[in-house]
Motif scaffolding. Sequence first.
Motif, mmCIF file in Angstrom:
data_model
loop_
_atom_site.group_PDB
_atom_site.id
_atom_site.type_symbol
_atom_site.label_atom_id
_atom_site.label_comp_id
_atom_site.label_asym_id
_atom_site.label_seq_id
_atom_site.Cartn_x
_atom_site.Cartn_y
_atom_site.Cartn_z
ATOM 1 N N ARG A 98 0.883 -1.443 0.275
ATOM 2 C CA ARG A 98 0.083 -0.081 -0.052
ATOM 3 C C ARG A 98 1.045 1.469 -0.091
ATOM 4 N NH1 ARG A 98 -5.224 -1.467 1.785
ATOM 5 N NH2 ARG A 98 -5.681 1.404 2.081
ATOM 6 N N GLU A 100 2.918 2.127 2.327
ATOM 7 C CA GLU A 100 2.450 2.999 3.249
ATOM 8 C C GLU A 100 3.438 3.001 4.400
ATOM 9 O OE1 GLU A 100 -2.689 4.006 2.933
ATOM 10 O OE2 GLU A 100 -1.823 2.036 4.071
ATOM 11 N N ARG A 102 3.671 3.448 9.282
ATOM 12 C CA ARG A 102 3.956 3.595 10.499
ATOM 13 C C ARG A 102 4.969 4.082 11.569
ATOM 14 N NH1 ARG A 102 -0.691 0.482 14.922
ATOM 15 N NH2 ARG A 102 -0.853 2.622 16.419
ATOM 16 N N THR A 225 6.098 6.970 -0.588
ATOM 17 C CA THR A 225 5.764 5.855 0.919
ATOM 18 C C THR A 225 4.318 7.065 1.556
ATOM 19 O OG1 THR A 225 7.432 6.107 1.724
ATOM 20 C CG2 THR A 225 6.559 4.093 0.688
ATOM 21 N N VAL A 226 4.022 6.776 2.239
ATOM 22 C CA VAL A 226 2.809 8.016 2.933
ATOM 23 C C VAL A 226 2.669 7.746 4.251
ATOM 24 C CG1 VAL A 226 1.498 9.077 1.282
ATOM 25 C CG2 VAL A 226 1.001 7.216 2.252
ATOM 26 N N GLN A 227 2.951 8.043 5.218
ATOM 27 C CA GLN A 227 3.017 8.160 6.876
ATOM 28 C C GLN A 227 1.314 7.996 7.347
ATOM 29 O OE1 GLN A 227 5.553 10.038 9.405
ATOM 30 N NE2 GLN A 227 4.610 9.166 11.474
ATOM 31 N N VAL A 228 0.546 6.511 7.993
ATOM 32 C CA VAL A 228 -0.472 7.011 8.420
ATOM 33 C C VAL A 228 -0.369 6.625 9.612
ATOM 34 C CG1 VAL A 228 -1.201 5.635 6.508
ATOM 35 C CG2 VAL A 228 -0.243 4.402 7.438
ATOM 36 N N LEU A 231 -2.792 0.808 9.980
ATOM 37 C CA LEU A 231 -1.658 0.546 9.379
ATOM 38 C C LEU A 231 -3.409 -0.609 8.443
ATOM 39 C CD1 LEU A 231 1.125 0.582 7.556
ATOM 40 C CD2 LEU A 231 2.067 -1.631 8.991
ATOM 41 N N LYS A 236 -4.652 -1.710 -2.018
ATOM 42 C CA LYS A 236 -5.638 -0.029 -2.707
ATOM 43 C C LYS A 236 -6.500 0.008 -4.009
ATOM 44 C CE LYS A 236 -2.514 2.962 -0.394
ATOM 45 N NZ LYS A 236 -2.192 4.891 -0.528
#
Length: 369
Positions: A98, A100, A102, A225-228, A231, A236
């Motif tokens: 994804r 993502e 954390r 990538t993105v921080q969420v 998790l 997606k």
Amino acid sequence: MRKAVQSLIILILLAPFAVAQDAMQLLKQVQATYDALPKTTYDFEMVEVMDFPGDMHHVVEQRHRIIGSRGRYREEALPTGLLYVFDGQSIWTLNRDRSEYRKTNNSAVANHPPSGLGMFQIMAYQAKSARLLRQETLELTSGSVACQVIEVERAPTNDRAQRSPILYWIDTTRNLVLKANYTVRTQETGRPAPSVQIVTVSFTRAAVGLAVDEELFRFTPPPDTVQVDQLRFGPKSPLAGQDAPEFSLTGTDKAAITASTLRGKTVLLVFGAQPESEMVALAEMAHRSFRGSGLTVYYVLPKKYQAGIGSQYTVPVAIDADGTAAKILGLDNSYGTILIDGFGKVVFADSGSDNHLDLVKALQKAGVW
């Protein structure tokens, strides 16, 4: 002469007790080795095989590399799976599927080995008894290793899972477990026979006290990538908010289940890769909890499980004959959850079973919670 005979008899009577003591002592020595891992360096490559025998026989294999250096560690599913990095202060988790990641602050884990080695850290604490069985040689990438095989009976638990005694292959020169094997029988509600899972964990590499690359414990988020905060797992899906594409499933009554026939109903499709998984538990829970709410739930399985499954569940079962429906709905691994509202819109679409909070929100939005 009589004293010699008496002494021999005593030795014979005490021999099984001595062997048991030796096995428990060996277990405690191994326990001490894993307790001490956070204070040194280590590099393990582990293969975990889960065999589900029976009419619906299938095998799942997972490979991991676990590296540590004085409290820090890196645990990675191979070749490019989930990644955990503990840098001494924070745990970084990267889900490449994804894009993502954390960050969790938790310096307390510095005193514990990573989860992949956790079963060996508590092995002696769980042991009710232990006995030596035999010697056996295992092959690692570094060469042949002579091991002592011991059988450990664990204290019973209060849950539905019945665990067999566990076999350990132990490298006694280093007090390391190089292989473990056990069986779990779980009695599911509403099923006459328990499900069986045979677990084998083996190591192709096991090195302790050697130099490791310190850069492995510094996490840098990969590009794009993105921080969420939470998790999520599984790729997606682009379908959320779109009209449901036309797909075709078959009910156990041979009736066709399509996007068209479901129009006007709010439907939760829970796709599972096998009959015994957390997905069927999710489907059963939703089916029982939302009766009378206007939600229709189907548990969707591949065709190979079609024979004899109708009576195993209370949730209606549908068959995705060749996996086409899963692919149309964006579930490349035939595993995930799709929620379609009464207007034929996809309001939730995700692989995996961990996104419960988002699913709850989607159910509320669809008016069935």
